[in-house]
Design a protein around this motif. Structure first.
Motif, mmCIF file in Angstrom:
data_model
loop_
_atom_site.group_PDB
_atom_site.id
_atom_site.type_symbol
_atom_site.label_atom_id
_atom_site.label_comp_id
_atom_site.label_asym_id
_atom_site.label_seq_id
_atom_site.Cartn_x
_atom_site.Cartn_y
_atom_site.Cartn_z
ATOM 1 N N LEU A 25 41.052 45.541 48.490
ATOM 2 C CA LEU A 25 41.081 44.102 48.726
ATOM 3 C C LEU A 25 42.306 43.697 49.544
ATOM 4 N N THR A 26 43.460 44.265 49.196
ATOM 5 C CA THR A 26 44.687 43.954 49.934
ATOM 6 C C THR A 26 44.588 44.409 51.382
ATOM 7 N N LEU A 27 44.117 45.620 51.606
ATOM 8 C CA LEU A 27 44.037 46.178 52.951
ATOM 9 C C LEU A 27 42.987 45.491 53.811
ATOM 10 N N SER A 28 41.948 44.954 53.166
ATOM 11 C CA SER A 28 40.851 44.358 53.927
ATOM 12 C C SER A 28 41.261 43.092 54.681
ATOM 13 N N ARG A 29 42.421 42.546 54.356
ATOM 14 C CA ARG A 29 42.881 41.354 55.065
ATOM 15 C C ARG A 29 43.182 41.657 56.531
ATOM 16 N N ASN A 30 43.647 42.893 56.798
ATOM 17 C CA ASN A 30 44.074 43.229 58.164
ATOM 18 C C ASN A 30 43.497 44.549 58.669
ATOM 19 N N ASN A 31 42.535 45.103 57.951
ATOM 20 C CA ASN A 31 41.986 46.402 58.316
ATOM 21 C C ASN A 31 40.483 46.434 58.036
ATOM 22 N N THR A 32 39.819 47.453 58.572
ATOM 23 C CA THR A 32 38.423 47.718 58.242
ATOM 24 C C THR A 32 38.407 48.733 57.111
ATOM 25 N N VAL A 33 37.898 48.334 55.945
ATOM 26 C CA VAL A 33 38.058 49.145 54.733
ATOM 27 C C VAL A 33 36.709 49.563 54.165
ATOM 28 N N THR A 34 36.615 50.857 53.843
ATOM 29 C CA THR A 34 35.489 51.389 53.090
ATOM 30 C C THR A 34 36.010 51.879 51.745
ATOM 31 N N LEU A 35 35.318 51.500 50.674
ATOM 32 C CA LEU A 35 35.676 51.965 49.334
ATOM 33 C C LEU A 35 34.601 52.928 48.860
ATOM 34 N N SER A 36 35.008 54.164 48.591
ATOM 35 C CA SER A 36 34.067 55.196 48.148
ATOM 36 C C SER A 36 34.284 55.492 46.674
ATOM 37 N N TYR A 37 33.182 55.418 45.887
ATOM 38 C CA TYR A 37 33.257 55.692 44.456
ATOM 39 C C TYR A 37 32.092 56.606 44.078
ATOM 40 N N ARG A 38 32.378 57.615 43.287
ATOM 41 C CA ARG A 38 31.370 58.633 42.991
ATOM 42 C C ARG A 38 30.289 58.154 42.027
ATOM 43 N N ARG A 39 30.498 57.060 41.330
ATOM 44 C CA ARG A 39 29.493 56.547 40.398
ATOM 45 C C ARG A 39 28.662 55.448 41.059
ATOM 46 N N ASP A 40 27.524 55.103 40.428
ATOM 47 C CA ASP A 40 26.636 54.106 41.031
ATOM 48 C C ASP A 40 27.049 52.677 40.722
ATOM 49 N N LYS A 41 27.981 52.494 39.782
ATOM 50 C CA LYS A 41 28.484 51.159 39.495
ATOM 51 C C LYS A 41 29.890 51.264 38.907
ATOM 52 N N PHE A 42 30.643 50.149 39.025
ATOM 53 C CA PHE A 42 31.991 50.108 38.477
ATOM 54 C C PHE A 42 31.928 49.911 36.969
ATOM 55 N N SER A 43 32.722 50.666 36.234
ATOM 56 C CA SER A 43 32.709 50.544 34.782
ATOM 57 C C SER A 43 34.091 50.286 34.199
#
Length: 319
Positions: A176-194
């Motif tokens: 979230l912080t980086l997305s203000r000034n960058n193009t950000v991809t967040l990769s997570y190995r699970r299908d949803k945040f827990s």
């Protein structure tokens, strides 16, 4: 002994700071804080970007502070200023740049072995936390990519294409912080945040909705290699992408060797065993903060650990 402390605290994070402050307020005079970093609150200083929000609420944990040290959601700078004031106001004896190697006990006295000599105390609180040593991926990271592979937000600029790997609060907050000034991809190995608190879950979903963050759920990195100075990321599903920078936020590890060297009994997943007062198998040796939990702890959780520990120590010290 000339330099025998009633309480020695190892670690200058929230639990450690609260412990020395609570001890002073309780009337325990001989109190010492030992911190391996150059200042207190190294995790906040290192892993939190300037002006980042430091949350009080965390994963449904109790958000009510029980002791003298209070805490409310605030910016990184305000939290650090508050902790500075606590140390200055209470006249805490603190030694920085002091790494503790192990703690041993002879009779009723603890010997705290450091790189620069020994300290002695009647009671010791270990409050070093997990995040002092971030987890690293199992696959090899080419050394040539070290300048563009991070485990915090240090050296991050703007206008970069960044991959953040992880699914916890730190990973989401980094993204979230980086997305203000960058193009950000967040990769997570699970299908949803827990493991996210409600605020971060809402914010990341909103960021995805408005195209601020690309979420790649159920994805896992298989390997990375250097392609003309940039990380080429191979995902296990066969896809490949080139990024300017990768940031890993995949948790921290318990300092197992340190605890074993201090003869602390460990349970499943190398979590130290403590009782309801946060006391280990060794009388007078306590562990507080996220190091004593299975799933991490909030700042409030750490502050309350400190209150519990100092209350128990105060009851055992002679009047």
């Amino acid at each position: 002994m000339k330099n025998l402390y009633d309480v020695a605290v190892i670690g200058g994070g929230p639990c450690g700071l609260a412990s020395v402050v609570e001890a002073k307020i309780a009337g325990i005079d001989k109190v010492l804080l030992l911190e391996k970093g150059t200042n207190h609150s190294q995790t906040i200083r290192t892993f939190y970007k300037d002006n980042k929000r430091v949350d009080k609420e965390y994963k449904g944990h109790d958000s009510n502070t029980r002791g003298a040290v209070k805490f409310e959601t605030a910016s990184k700078e305000d939290v650090l200023n508050y902790f500075d004031t606590l140390l200055d106001t209470n006249g805490i004896e603190a030694v920085f740049n002091m790494e503790v190697e192990k703690v041993t006990k002879e009779g009723e006295i603890f010997h705290i072995h450091t790189s620069k000599g020994e300290y002695h105390a009647k009671n010791v609180i270990i409050a070093i936390g997990r995040m002092g040593k971030p987890n690293k991926p199992l696959y090899e990271i080419p050394r040539s990519l070290n300048p563009v592979v991070n485990f915090n937000l240090d050296k991050c600029g703007s206008g970069e294409k960044i991959l953040v790997v992880g699914g916890g609060n730190s990973a989401v907050e980094y993204a979230l912080t980086l997305s203000r000034n960058n193009t950000v991809t967040l990769s997570y190995r699970r299908d949803k945040f827990s493991r996210l608190n409600d605020i971060n879950l809402k914010d990341v979903k909103t960021a995805e909705k408005y195209g601020k963050i690309i979420l790649r759920m159920s994805t896992d990195v298989e390997s990375i290699e250097n392609e003309e100075g940039k990380p080429l990321v191979h995902f296990k599903d066969g896809r490949e992408f080139v990024y300017d920078r990768i940031i890993y936020a995949i948790g921290g590890t318990t300092p197992v060797e340190f605890l074993k060297g201090s003869r602390v009994e460990m349970g499943e997943k190398n979590i130290p065993l403590v009782d309801e007062n946060c006391q280990t198998n060794i009388k007078g040796l306590y562990i507080g903060g996220d190091l004593a939990t299975r799933s991490g702890a909030s700042i409030v959780f750490a502050l309350n650990h400190a209150n519990t520990i100092i209350s128990h120590i105060n009851d055992t010290l002679p009047a």
